[in-house]
Write an enzyme that holds these catalytic residues in place. Structure first.
Site, short mmCIF file in Angstrom:
data_model
loop_
_atom_site.label_atom_id
_atom_site.label_comp_id
_atom_site.label_asym_id
_atom_site.label_seq_id
_atom_site.Cartn_x
_atom_site.Cartn_y
_atom_site.Cartn_z
N LYS A 87 -15.86 -1.42 3.41
CA LYS A 87 -15.16 -1.56 2.10
C LYS A 87 -16.33 -2.46 1.17
O LYS A 87 -16.86 -3.21 1.36
CB LYS A 87 -13.95 -2.71 2.22
CG LYS A 87 -12.99 -2.22 3.19
CD LYS A 87 -12.20 -3.57 3.40
CE LYS A 87 -10.72 -3.18 4.13
NZ LYS A 87 -10.00 -4.43 4.45
N SER B 73 -5.84 -3.54 -0.31
CA SER B 73 -4.47 -3.57 -0.60
C SER B 73 -4.30 -3.60 -2.11
O SER B 73 -3.15 -3.11 -2.70
CB SER B 73 -3.72 -4.40 0.11
OG SER B 73 -4.40 -5.86 0.13
N GLU C 224 0.79 -1.37 0.00
CA GLU C 224 0.13 -0.08 0.06
C GLU C 224 0.79 1.39 0.02
O GLU C 224 0.22 2.43 0.29
CB GLU C 224 -0.89 -0.01 1.00
CG GLU C 224 -1.87 -1.16 1.18
CD GLU C 224 -2.97 -1.14 2.15
OE1 GLU C 224 -3.28 -0.10 2.74
OE2 GLU C 224 -4.00 -1.73 2.15
P1 PGA Z 1 -6.61 -5.80 2.57
O1 PGA Z 1 -6.37 -5.26 3.84
O2 PGA Z 1 -7.45 -5.07 1.76
O3 PGA Z 1 -5.48 -6.65 2.15
O4 PGA Z 1 -7.73 -7.25 2.91
C1 PGA Z 1 -6.69 -4.00 4.36
C2 PGA Z 1 -7.10 -4.02 5.80
O5 PGA Z 1 -6.98 -4.84 6.44
O6 PGA Z 1 -7.59 -2.77 6.29
ZN ZN Z 2 -7.76 -4.14 8.19
#
Ligand code: PGA
Ligand code: ZN
Length: 424
Positions: A334, A364, A202
């Site tokens: 998300k 990510s 990231e």
């Molecule tokens: P991920 O992680 O997008 O790889 O699942 C992001 C987070 O845990 O906030």
């Molecule tokens: Zn997280």
């Protein structure tokens, strides 16, 4: 009305295939969106459809792309794009699974967001304004990663995100200014120490540290080097992402090959809260450890935001349950965890109803898609998490938020400290 829906294979920030959806309305308005992809995914998330087989490590998405142009297009054609809920419900019904695995969470979320964009375009408004209507909105407080870790950095350290928040900043733009100085100071210190080794998934610096605590010390030093007072001006935020190394109340930390139970894990993270200027912690225990979440929140929820990510997976029912159990004080949102815009909004509403902090978040695996910046403002989420302060799939979102803050002009109010999901 939706006239055509088309899928396309594009590429994400890890060089992996992902799904883009393009929705055209009868009046000519166009909406386009791309599905992101997680690495530390919760088990309750909507599931991406991947081809398997040899190509691109089995991660190809030709089936999901075909689903967008085929079954999904046929199912939502001629529906009113402004009626997001009906469109999303139609896709859920046609998919027919609990986790969207058949058509693919990636196919469905890209289409859902593209429909939203098309509706805003038809209304002749920027997406954030289309969502907000006449309601007052705030520009969110950003959480910005300085060091990567966990699944995003080959588990070099256990903690996944070492981030800063700027509750003392006067605007979103100023929060970015401050973070840029801290990011620079952190990189400079690593360069001088000879430990600078590029960046993690990231965009945060690769965590070349001997312990989780060493990374925390380096972050404290970077904040001070950049000239800020902690925690009033700048505070630390951690995503422990504990589901990655714990289940069934047993945790195994890679760094020092240590085994901990839930109580040990709570003491470890709690010890960091006591020792460092930390105002937010995400997933301090694993997704299957609801009792651990409740115990952690009972102990630290009055002085630190406790965010559920893998634990709550952008699910309204889980948010309500967690609120009733006192098992978090904030929810990460998300869109691809839920799979549709409508379900993401429902989780946000459940969070607000519970008095939780609400944080719209990237994954990510990301792209140039900036939809989530508009969701964060248009839904008045108050907080925004996008990764670090480098790599254009991250900067595109920060920069889009700067444009929105500018467009709001004197009506722009910065969410700041009050957006945090706890009341000291
Ligand atoms: P991920 O992680 O997008 O790889 O699942 C992001 C987070 O845990 O906030
Ligand atoms: Zn997280």
């Amino acid at each position: 009305r939706i006239e055509s829906v088309r899928g396309r294979r594009v590429w994400d920030s890890r060089g992996r295939p992902t799904v883009e959806a393009e929705v055209r309305l009868a009046g000519g308005a166009l909406g386009r969106a791309i599905a992101p992809a997680g690495a530390s995914t919760g088990s309750g998330e909507a599931v991406d459809r991947r081809d398997g087989g040899a190509a691109f490590g089995g991660l190809d998405v030709t089936g999901a792309v075909a689903a967008v142009s085929g079954e999904i297009a046929a199912a939502i054609r001629w529906l009113d794009a402004a009626d997001q809920q009906t469109v999303d419900e139609r896709m859920i019904v046609v998919d027919g699974t609990a986790n969207k695995a058949r058509l693919g969470g990636n196919a469905i979320v890209a289409t859902s967001m593209a429909v939203l964009h098309a509706a805003a375009a038809a209304a002749g408004q920027p997406l954030w304004r289309h969502l907000a209507g006449d309601r007052p909105v705030r520009v969110p407080l950003p959480e910005i990663q300085i060091f990567g870790g966990g699944a995003h950095a080959a588990r070099r350290v256990d903690v996944q995100d070492f981030m800063v928040m700027c509750p003392g900043a006067g605007s979103f733009g100023e929060a970015l200014d401050w973070t840029a100085e801290i990011y620079r100071a952190a990189g400079l210190a690593m360069k001088q120490a000879g430990t600078l080794q590029g960046v993690a998934d990231e965009g945060g610096f690769w965590p070349a540290f001997a312990s989780n605590e060493a990374a925390l010390e380096a972050l404290v030093a970077a904040i001070a080097d950049a000239g800020f007072r902690a925690p009033d001006e700048v505070a630390i935020s951690l995503d422990i992402a504990a589901s990655e190394f714990g289940r069934g109340g047993a945790y195994r930390l890679a760094l020092d090959d240590r085994a901990l139970d839930t109580a040990g894990m709570i003491d470890l993270v709690g010890g960091w809260i006591e020792a460092y200027p930390i105002l937010s912690v995400e997933d301090p225990v694993a997704e299957d450890d609801a009792a651990g979440f409740a115990a952690f929140t009972a102990r630290y929820g009055g002085r630190c935001q406790v965010i559920g990510d893998d634990f709550l997976v952008t699910n309204a029912a889980r948010v309500a349950d967690a609120a009733a159990a006192g098992a978090a004080t904030a929810v990460l949102l998300k869109p691809n965890q839920a799979g549709t815009v409508t379900e993401t909004k429902a989780a946000l509403d459940a969070g607000k109803a519970a008095g939780f902090g609400t944080i719209v978040s990237a994954r990510s695996g990301e792209t140039e898609d900036v939809t989530i910046a508009h969701l964060a403002v248009g839904w008045d989420a108050g907080q925004f998490k996008v990764g670090s302060f480098s790599r254009s799939e991250r900067m595109a979102k920060w920069n889009e938020m700067l444009r929105i803050e500018e467009a709001l002009g004197s009506a722009a109010s910065f969410a700041g400290r009050a957006a945090l999901g706890f009341r000291p």
